[in-house]
Write an enzyme that holds these catalytic residues in place. Structure first.
Site, PDB file in Angstrom:
ATOM      1  N   ARG A  41       0.811  -1.223   0.000  1.00 42.38           N
ATOM      2  CA  ARG A  41       0.000   0.000   0.000  1.00 42.38           C
ATOM      3  C   ARG A  41       0.847   1.278   0.000  1.00 42.38           C
ATOM      4  O   ARG A  41       0.458   2.292   0.579  1.00 42.38           O
ATOM      5  CB  ARG A  41      -0.968   0.020   1.195  1.00 42.38           C
ATOM      6  CG  ARG A  41      -1.972  -1.127   1.198  1.00 42.38           C
ATOM      7  CD  ARG A  41      -2.958  -0.961   0.057  1.00 42.38           C
ATOM      8  NE  ARG A  41      -4.026  -1.937   0.112  1.00 42.38           N
ATOM      9  CZ  ARG A  41      -5.223  -1.716   0.654  1.00 42.38           C
ATOM     10  NH1 ARG A  41      -5.500  -0.563   1.182  1.00 42.38           N
ATOM     11  NH2 ARG A  41      -6.133  -2.644   0.638  1.00 42.38           N
ATOM     12  N   ARG A  45      -3.340   6.516   0.115  1.00 42.08           N
ATOM     13  CA  ARG A  45      -3.823   7.659   0.872  1.00 42.08           C
ATOM     14  C   ARG A  45      -2.818   8.345   1.783  1.00 42.08           C
ATOM     15  O   ARG A  45      -3.083   9.444   2.258  1.00 42.08           O
ATOM     16  CB  ARG A  45      -5.069   7.254   1.670  1.00 42.08           C
ATOM     17  CG  ARG A  45      -6.260   7.040   0.750  1.00 42.08           C
ATOM     18  CD  ARG A  45      -7.399   6.383   1.467  1.00 42.08           C
ATOM     19  NE  ARG A  45      -7.018   5.040   1.875  1.00 42.08           N
ATOM     20  CZ  ARG A  45      -7.788   4.232   2.573  1.00 42.08           C
ATOM     21  NH1 ARG A  45      -8.977   4.651   2.967  1.00 42.08           N
ATOM     22  NH2 ARG A  45      -7.384   3.024   2.885  1.00 42.08           N
ATOM     23  N   ARG A  54      -6.447  11.677  -7.365  1.00 40.57           N
ATOM     24  CA  ARG A  54      -7.629  10.831  -7.240  1.00 40.57           C
ATOM     25  C   ARG A  54      -8.905  11.646  -7.014  1.00 40.57           C
ATOM     26  O   ARG A  54     -10.008  11.084  -7.062  1.00 40.57           O
ATOM     27  CB  ARG A  54      -7.443   9.869  -6.054  1.00 40.57           C
ATOM     28  CG  ARG A  54      -6.740   8.550  -6.353  1.00 40.57           C
ATOM     29  CD  ARG A  54      -7.629   7.583  -7.124  1.00 40.57           C
ATOM     30  NE  ARG A  54      -9.005   7.578  -6.679  1.00 40.57           N
ATOM     31  CZ  ARG A  54      -9.454   6.974  -5.593  1.00 40.57           C
ATOM     32  NH1 ARG A  54      -8.643   6.287  -4.844  1.00 40.57           N
ATOM     33  NH2 ARG A  54     -10.734   7.055  -5.257  1.00 40.57           N
ATOM     34  N   ASP A  90      -6.488  -3.119  -7.632  1.00 34.11           N
ATOM     35  CA  ASP A  90      -7.073  -3.682  -6.420  1.00 34.11           C
ATOM     36  C   ASP A  90      -7.378  -5.150  -6.658  1.00 34.11           C
ATOM     37  O   ASP A  90      -7.561  -5.568  -7.806  1.00 34.11           O
ATOM     38  CB  ASP A  90      -8.353  -2.942  -6.008  1.00 34.11           C
ATOM     39  CG  ASP A  90      -8.740  -3.296  -4.580  1.00 34.11           C
ATOM     40  OD1 ASP A  90      -8.205  -2.676  -3.641  1.00 34.11           O
ATOM     41  OD2 ASP A  90      -9.555  -4.230  -4.398  1.00 34.11           O
ATOM     42  N   TYR A 165     -14.748 -11.966   0.251  1.00 34.35           N
ATOM     43  CA  TYR A 165     -15.537 -10.793  -0.165  1.00 34.35           C
ATOM     44  C   TYR A 165     -16.789 -11.205  -0.929  1.00 34.35           C
ATOM     45  O   TYR A 165     -17.868 -10.647  -0.743  1.00 34.35           O
ATOM     46  CB  TYR A 165     -14.693  -9.849  -1.027  1.00 34.35           C
ATOM     47  CG  TYR A 165     -13.712  -9.037  -0.207  1.00 34.35           C
ATOM     48  CD1 TYR A 165     -14.164  -8.041   0.652  1.00 34.35           C
ATOM     49  CD2 TYR A 165     -12.353  -9.262  -0.268  1.00 34.35           C
ATOM     50  CE1 TYR A 165     -13.286  -7.299   1.421  1.00 34.35           C
ATOM     51  CE2 TYR A 165     -11.451  -8.534   0.494  1.00 34.35           C
ATOM     52  CZ  TYR A 165     -11.930  -7.550   1.339  1.00 34.35           C
ATOM     53  OH  TYR A 165     -11.067  -6.818   2.113  1.00 34.35           O
TER      54      TYR A 165
HETATM   55  C1  LIG Z   1      -7.723  -6.869   1.138  1.00 33.36           C
HETATM   56  C2  LIG Z   1      -7.235  -6.044  -0.027  1.00 33.36           C
HETATM   57  C3  LIG Z   1      -8.010  -5.133  -0.795  1.00 33.36           C
HETATM   58  N1  LIG Z   1      -7.170  -4.604  -1.749  1.00 33.36           N
HETATM   59  C4  LIG Z   1      -5.907  -5.105  -1.614  1.00 33.36           C
HETATM   60  C5  LIG Z   1      -5.938  -6.038  -0.548  1.00 33.36           C
HETATM   61  C6  LIG Z   1      -4.763  -6.861  -0.118  1.00 33.36           C
HETATM   62  C7  LIG Z   1      -3.808  -6.037   0.670  1.00 33.36           C
HETATM   63  C8  LIG Z   1      -4.160  -5.884   2.111  1.00 33.36           C
HETATM   64  O1  LIG Z   1      -4.295  -6.887   2.800  1.00 33.36           O
HETATM   65  O2  LIG Z   1      -4.257  -4.726   2.548  1.00 33.36           O
HETATM   66  C9  LIG Z   1      -4.716  -4.856  -2.429  1.00 33.36           C
HETATM   67  C10 LIG Z   1      -4.439  -3.487  -2.893  1.00 33.36           C
HETATM   68  N2  LIG Z   1      -5.284  -2.403  -2.969  1.00 33.36           N
HETATM   69  C11 LIG Z   1      -4.631  -1.345  -3.487  1.00 33.36           C
HETATM   70  C12 LIG Z   1      -3.326  -1.741  -3.830  1.00 33.36           C
HETATM   71  C13 LIG Z   1      -2.399  -0.808  -4.587  1.00 33.36           C
HETATM   72  C14 LIG Z   1      -0.999  -0.935  -4.608  1.00 33.36           C
HETATM   73  C15 LIG Z   1      -0.276  -0.595  -3.330  1.00 33.36           C
HETATM   74  O3  LIG Z   1      -0.087  -1.509  -2.494  1.00 33.36           O
HETATM   75  O4  LIG Z   1       0.183   0.553  -3.182  1.00 33.36           O
HETATM   76  C16 LIG Z   1      -3.176  -3.078  -3.427  1.00 33.36           C
HETATM   77  C17 LIG Z   1      -1.965  -3.983  -3.521  1.00 33.36           C
HETATM   78  C18 LIG Z   1      -5.171   0.002  -3.721  1.00 33.36           C
HETATM   79  C19 LIG Z   1      -6.294   0.447  -2.877  1.00 33.36           C
HETATM   80  N3  LIG Z   1      -7.425  -0.236  -2.576  1.00 33.36           N
HETATM   81  C20 LIG Z   1      -8.248   0.558  -1.836  1.00 33.36           C
HETATM   82  C21 LIG Z   1      -7.632   1.819  -1.657  1.00 33.36           C
HETATM   83  C22 LIG Z   1      -8.224   2.983  -0.888  1.00 33.36           C
HETATM   84  C23 LIG Z   1      -9.277   3.632  -1.727  1.00 33.36           C
HETATM   85  C24 LIG Z   1      -9.079   5.099  -1.962  1.00 33.36           C
HETATM   86  O5  LIG Z   1      -7.948   5.623  -1.947  1.00 33.36           O
HETATM   87  O6  LIG Z   1     -10.097   5.730  -2.235  1.00 33.36           O
HETATM   88  C25 LIG Z   1      -6.411   1.765  -2.325  1.00 33.36           C
HETATM   89  C26 LIG Z   1      -5.391   2.857  -2.474  1.00 33.36           C
HETATM   90  C27 LIG Z   1      -9.579   0.157  -1.347  1.00 33.36           C
HETATM   91  C28 LIG Z   1      -9.624  -1.140  -0.663  1.00 33.36           C
HETATM   92  N4  LIG Z   1      -9.581  -2.355  -1.276  1.00 33.36           N
HETATM   93  C29 LIG Z   1      -9.585  -3.359  -0.325  1.00 33.36           C
HETATM   94  C30 LIG Z   1      -9.655  -2.736   0.942  1.00 33.36           C
HETATM   95  C31 LIG Z   1      -9.704  -3.471   2.268  1.00 33.36           C
HETATM   96  C32 LIG Z   1      -9.680  -1.353   0.720  1.00 33.36           C
HETATM   97  C33 LIG Z   1      -9.660  -0.229   1.769  1.00 33.36           C
HETATM   98  C34 LIG Z   1     -10.986   0.353   2.035  1.00 33.36           C
HETATM   99  C35 LIG Z   1     -10.834   1.678   2.785  1.00 33.36           C
HETATM  100  O7  LIG Z   1     -10.398   1.658   3.928  1.00 33.36           O
HETATM  101  O8  LIG Z   1     -11.134   2.705   2.161  1.00 33.36           O
HETATM  102  C36 LIG Z   1      -9.450  -4.805  -0.654  1.00 33.36           C
END
Ligand SMILES: Cc1c2[nH]c(c1CCC(=O)O)Cc1[nH]c(c(CCC(=O)O)c1C)Cc1[nH]c(c(CCC(=O)O)c1C)Cc1[nH]c(c(C)c1CCC(=O)O)C2
Length: 358
Positions: A41, A45, A54, A90, A165
């Site tokens: 990540r 954010r 974004r 994602d 999910y």
């Molecule tokens: C479980 C999981 C998800 N997504 C992902 C996982 C596995 C990693 C982990 O265990 O944390 C993987 C993921 N999601 C994202 C990345 C981008 C690359 C990186 O690592 O920088 C990666 C590798 C972007 C994202 N994916 C997400 C964001 C945040 C959304 C935003 O910025 O609006 C980002 C940057 C959304 C997302 N998507 C998911 C979640 C739990 C969330 C967060 C929800 C929240 O708290 O807002 C599912």
């Protein structure tokens, strides 16, 4: 088929310009000039430049715009000087791409309109083709040009975490519907995981053929399972994914949270590198994983909220535990928390590089 041909006729091994990077050397358990660092990540954010680009664009839509994906993927590389980029996307992107009605709700996570719980529901999980995710191929092509010798990591969600999910319909603390299906209808469960293994394999192959240098399989929530259940009900599907991408010769990283009791099995599932969260010291993790694999991890992401001295002391602990490892990729034990000070991350990269320089 020559040594340099993949099953589909594309090249194998990571792209030549990244082959000798510290990150790929550590994954291959070769000597490194310094311990390579990247952060799960790292794009996201915690970065003001991310929030800016974004603005007004929903998460899933931003994953489908190659120029934006390229810019966001490069942001942490330019800022922190990490040793690898991770592709901005994602884990639910391939599911969206095959027509599953889902969205990523800010502050919540992926939400699925109609959960998958019956045999009839399975039919909604069709095969993924490269055409479904052309924007991924396009963005990786753009990134390969921009990144030069810095490797790009592709990724996908593992079958269990994706199933969680899909079956729950959204994020879940206890995974009760998922476990009900796993224990209550093992045949349907096995078929669901097998379908997801096919989709995940196809998604990773698209990324490798487009030019990523390594892949990470995120089984974020699999720590909810006991080892016997993991072995019986999850491992076959994850192994299928690792086997599907093995012929390409790019390092395969396997990561989950709370997986202390599963580390050996997660290595056995087929990974070259096992990701470890902050709960198990790396020397102990190495004993559990066994020889022949590199480890990735494992600073507690919450440590970055403490003083610089405390961050350095905790980092020294991680590096000391990593001393005897065959290969070590420094990372956090889970993703960067959204309110992390980006400067703390930049300092951490520099600190690990300096402390481990040979
Ligand atoms: C479980 C999981 C998800 N997504 C992902 C996982 C596995 C990693 C982990 O265990 O944390 C993987 C993921 N999601 C994202 C990345 C981008 C690359 C990186 O690592 O920088 C990666 C590798 C972007 C994202 N994916 C997400 C964001 C945040 C959304 C935003 O910025 O609006 C980002 C940057 C959304 C997302 N998507 C998911 C979640 C739990 C969330 C967060 C929800 C929240 O708290 O807002 C599912």
């Amino acid at each position: 088929m020559s040594a340099n041909d993949s099953p589909s006729g594309q090249r194998t091994q990571p792209p030549a310009q990244t082959y000798d990077s510290p990150f790929l050397k550590a994954c291959r358990r070769e000597p490194v000039p310094h311990t390579p660092v990247w952060f799960m990540r790292q794009a996201g954010r915690s970065l003001p430049e991310y929030l800016k680009v974004r603005e007004g664009i929903p998460m899933l839509e931003s994953c489908m715009r190659p120029e934006l994906v390229t810019e966001i993927t490069l942001q942490p590389v330019s800022r922190h000087k990490v040793d690898a980029a991770i592709f901005f996307s994602d884990i639910v992107v391939p599911l969206k791409a095959i027509g599953i009605d889902l969205d990523i709700k800010p502050g919540v996570g992926p939400v699925v309109a109609e959960p998958i719980r019956t045999r009839a529901d399975l039919a909604r999980l069709r095969d993924l083709t490269p055409d479904d995710v052309r924007y991924v191929t396009e963005a990786i092509g753009m990134l390969s040009g921009e990144l030069g010798s810095t490797p790009l990591i592709g990724f996908a969600g593992a079958p269990f975490t994706l199933a969680s999910y899909l079956v729950e319909g959204g994020p879940s603390r206890n995974h009760e519907h998922t476990k009900a299906l796993m224990y209550g209808d093992p045949e349907l469960w096995a078929d669901l995981l097998d379908r997801l293994a096919e989709i995940t394999s196809a998604f990773l192959k698209v990324q490798i053929e487009a030019g990523v240098s390594a892949v990470q399989l995120f089984d974020s929530w699999v720590g909810a399972l006991a080892p016997a259940d993991y072995r019986r009900s999850v491992m076959p599907a994850s192994t299928k994914v690792f086997d599907a991408v093995a012929p390409y010769g790019v390092p395969r990283i396997h990561f989950g949270v709370g997986t202390g009791e599963l580390l050996g099995l997660m290595g056995e599932a087929g990974a070259d590198v096992v990701g470890v969260d902050w709960r198990v010291p790396l020397d102990e993790a190495a004993r559990r994983v066994g020889p022949g694999k590199a480890l990735q991890g494992n600073l507690d992401p919450a440590v970055l909220f403490s003083s610089r001295e405390a961050v350095e002391a905790k980092t020294d602990d991680v590096l000391a535990a990593a001393k005897g490892l065959e290969g070590h990729v420094f990372n956090l034990g889970h993703g960067v928390l959204p309110t992390t000070d980006p400067d703390a991350l930049t300092r951490l990269v520099e600190y690990v590089h300096t402390r481990t320089a040979v």
